[in-house]
Design an enzyme around this catalytic site. Structure first.
Site, PDB file in Angstrom:
ATOM      1  N   SER A  72       0.794  -1.230   0.000  1.00 18.09           N
ATOM      2  CA  SER A  72       0.000   0.000   0.000  1.00 18.09           C
ATOM      3  C   SER A  72       0.824   1.276   0.000  1.00 18.09           C
ATOM      4  O   SER A  72       0.344   2.323  -0.409  1.00 18.09           O
ATOM      5  CB  SER A  72      -0.938   0.004   1.204  1.00 18.09           C
ATOM      6  OG  SER A  72      -0.230  -0.201   2.405  1.00 18.09           O
ATOM      7  N   HIS A 127      -5.238  -3.034  -2.735  1.00 15.39           N
ATOM      8  CA  HIS A 127      -4.728  -2.100  -3.750  1.00 15.39           C
ATOM      9  C   HIS A 127      -4.520  -2.752  -5.113  1.00 15.39           C
ATOM     10  O   HIS A 127      -4.069  -2.101  -6.047  1.00 15.39           O
ATOM     11  CB  HIS A 127      -3.416  -1.473  -3.267  1.00 15.39           C
ATOM     12  CG  HIS A 127      -3.587  -0.718  -1.994  1.00 15.39           C
ATOM     13  ND1 HIS A 127      -3.893   0.620  -1.953  1.00 15.39           N
ATOM     14  CD2 HIS A 127      -3.566  -1.141  -0.704  1.00 15.39           C
ATOM     15  CE1 HIS A 127      -4.024   0.998  -0.695  1.00 15.39           C
ATOM     16  NE2 HIS A 127      -3.833  -0.053   0.083  1.00 15.39           N
ATOM     17  N   LYS A 129     -11.419   1.501  -1.916  1.00 17.32           N
ATOM     18  CA  LYS A 129     -10.431   2.017  -2.864  1.00 17.32           C
ATOM     19  C   LYS A 129     -11.069   2.040  -4.265  1.00 17.32           C
ATOM     20  O   LYS A 129     -11.937   2.859  -4.507  1.00 17.32           O
ATOM     21  CB  LYS A 129      -9.165   1.184  -2.758  1.00 17.32           C
ATOM     22  CG  LYS A 129      -8.830   0.959  -1.259  1.00 17.32           C
ATOM     23  CD  LYS A 129      -7.444   0.875  -0.898  1.00 17.32           C
ATOM     24  CE  LYS A 129      -7.234   0.526   0.567  1.00 17.32           C
ATOM     25  NZ  LYS A 129      -7.508   1.581   1.533  1.00 17.32           N
TER      26      LYS A 129
HETATM   27  N1  PMP Z   1      -5.560  -3.852   3.701  1.00 18.16           N
HETATM   28  C1  PMP Z   1      -4.822  -2.925   3.091  1.00 18.16           C
HETATM   29  C2  PMP Z   1      -3.596  -3.354   2.351  1.00 18.16           C
HETATM   30  C3  PMP Z   1      -5.189  -1.586   3.144  1.00 18.16           C
HETATM   31  O1  PMP Z   1      -4.439  -0.658   2.545  1.00 18.16           O
HETATM   32  C4  PMP Z   1      -6.361  -1.218   3.837  1.00 18.16           C
HETATM   33  C5  PMP Z   1      -6.833   0.219   3.906  1.00 18.16           C
HETATM   34  N2  PMP Z   1      -5.873   1.172   4.029  1.00 18.16           N
HETATM   35  C6  PMP Z   1      -7.095  -2.214   4.471  1.00 18.16           C
HETATM   36  C7  PMP Z   1      -6.675  -3.521   4.376  1.00 18.16           C
HETATM   37  C8  PMP Z   1      -8.327  -1.887   5.249  1.00 18.16           C
HETATM   38  O2  PMP Z   1      -9.372  -1.586   4.397  1.00 18.16           O
HETATM   39  P1  PMP Z   1     -10.586  -0.648   4.812  1.00 18.16           P
HETATM   40  O3  PMP Z   1     -10.238   0.756   4.473  1.00 18.16           O
HETATM   41  O4  PMP Z   1     -11.721  -1.163   4.006  1.00 18.16           O
HETATM   42  O5  PMP Z   1     -10.819  -0.848   6.277  1.00 18.16           O
END
Ligand code: PMP
Length: 401
Positions: free
Chosen positions: A184, A212, A243
């Site tokens: 990410s 992502h 996303k």
């Molecule tokens: N996994 C990854 C790799 C993320 O980047 C994120 C969000 N930043 C999440 C899980 C969590 O997702 P959510 O925003 O739906 O809680």
């Protein structure tokens, strides 16, 4: 200071110091929709910090689907999926997601964080092992901790280290390797073919968090496993709707048995209210768009390639690892990252500062992320402003090429 916070003084002091210096970069209130340009403090700011890779949060069809769902189902479900909170809409979404990522079944949670937490805390147990890439997302780390399994980390995308760790573990235990499909913060892709080969050799299982990767890589954006043609070799795929899918929520996809088990054991599903009707409906509308209009993903890649080349030409240290719309610009100094983020916002460009624990202390960076809806002209303006701002702040760009 409150006695409750006695042990937290240092971390709070860090916040206050940054605020006093006028470079605090978090919780910036946006008073418009999340698009390529947003309103902050009465000013238009170009958005290069969004995870809305396909730029669909403001798409008329997605908004219309959300509004129709509110008209039909109301604003909330007033209960968990387990009891009174399951709508036919959730089941339709789960069928669509399973088909999209190529798995037998899927299960939706109210956020991606809760999906990881619910799955990881319940799939493995006390005598098992969860093996993580050191740059895995916080929700993976927290979910793993809640499992009471032994958690082992290997160096980022380092397959020798993964093999060294795997080969030392007892074959009698369940060993689950969990990776971000696309990392990410630095935008690189997990080395899935090698991970699959190692998992085969040592009898381990694999879960890919594709927050992502979905909507970005793979067939129709079906994610990292699809990108490598390895969907059948990955046991569990996790995704989020926050996303590319322009909504809120998350899901786990896998074999029917895995999903059936999670439905009856994932505490973040059973003891938390279900996704709102409008959130579920907007994901279905987004899936319709992604699967019938390939131009959204195509434009995202055109923008990504354009921006990556311009950043390299300008001499920024982008580290050469990113292969996706997430492009890191390394600064390698926390205070400078905050200062640059603030200066850029004043210049009309929004980027995200990334500091520990999200990355190693020597890898602090600005996260520059592309959307399908950016124009080339917006990208040029942002990169010109970045160059000017770095120069004004006295931060050297890497060698010009
Ligand atoms: N996994 C990854 C790799 C993320 O980047 C994120 C969000 N930043 C999440 C899980 C969590 O997702 P959510 O925003 O739906 O809680």
């Amino acid at each position: 200071m409150s006695k409750l916070l006695r042990a937290k003084e240092a971390s709070l002091a860090r916040v206050y110091t940054t605020k006093e210096k006028g470079i605090y970069p978090y919780f910036r209130p946006i008073s418009s929709s999340q698009d390529t340009e947003v309103d902050i403090d009465g000013k238009k700011v170009l958005m290069f910090g969004s995870n809305s890779y396909l730029g669909l949060t403001n798409h008329p069809k997605v908004k219309e689907a959300a509004k129709r769902a509110i008209d039909k189902y109301g604003t909330g479900c007033a209960g968990s999926r387990f009891l009174n909170g399951t709508l036919d809409l959730h089941l339709e979404l789960e069928r669509r997601l399973a088909e999209y990522v190529g798995k037998e079944a899927a299960l939706c949670f109210s956020t991606g964080f809760l999906a990881n937490q619910g799955a990881l805390s319940s799939l493995t147990g006390r005598n098992d092992y969860i093996i993580l890439d050191e740059l895995d997302h916080a929700s993976i780390i927290d979910g793993s901790r809640l499992s009471f399994s032994k958690v082992i980390k290997y160096r980022h995308n380092n397959m020798e280290d993964l093999e060294a760790k795997l080969s030392a573990l007892p074959q009698s235990s369940i060993r689950l390797i969990v990776v971000d499909g696309v990392f990410s913060m630095e935008g690189d892709i997990a080395r899935l073919p090698e991970i699959v080969a190692l998992a085969d050799t040592y009898g381990a299982s694999i879960m890919v968090d594709d927050a992502h990767g979905l909507g970005v890589i793979g067939v129709n954006g079906a994610g990292t496993a699809s990108h490598f043609g390895l969907t059948d070799k990955v046991d569990v795929i996790m995704g989020t709707f926050s996303k590319s899918f322009a909504s809120l929520g998350g899901f786990i996809a896998g074999d029917k048995d895995v999903i059936e088990y999670l439905k009856h054991s994932a505490r973040s599903l059973i003891f938390s209210a279900s996704m709102t009707p409008s959130a579920a409906a907007s994901v279905i509308a987004t899936l319709d768009l992604i699967t019938t209009e390939p131009e959204h993903i195509q434009r995202l890649w055109d923008n990504t390639n354009y921006a990556r080349n311009l950043l390299k030409e300008a001499g920024f240290d982008t580290g050469n690892v990113s292969e996706t719309p997430v492009i890191p610009i390394y600064i390698r100094n926390e205070e400078s990252v905050f200062r640059i983020t603030r200066m850029l916002q004043d210049e009309g460009v929004f980027v995200n500062p990334v500091v520990p624990p999200a990355v190693q202390p020597d890898a602090t960076l600005i996260r520059f992320s592309l959307m399908s809806t950016h124009t080339f002209s917006q990208i040029e303006t942002a990169i010109d402003k970045l160059t000017e701002t770095f120069t004004r702040a006295g931060i050297p760009l890497k060698q010009k090429i």
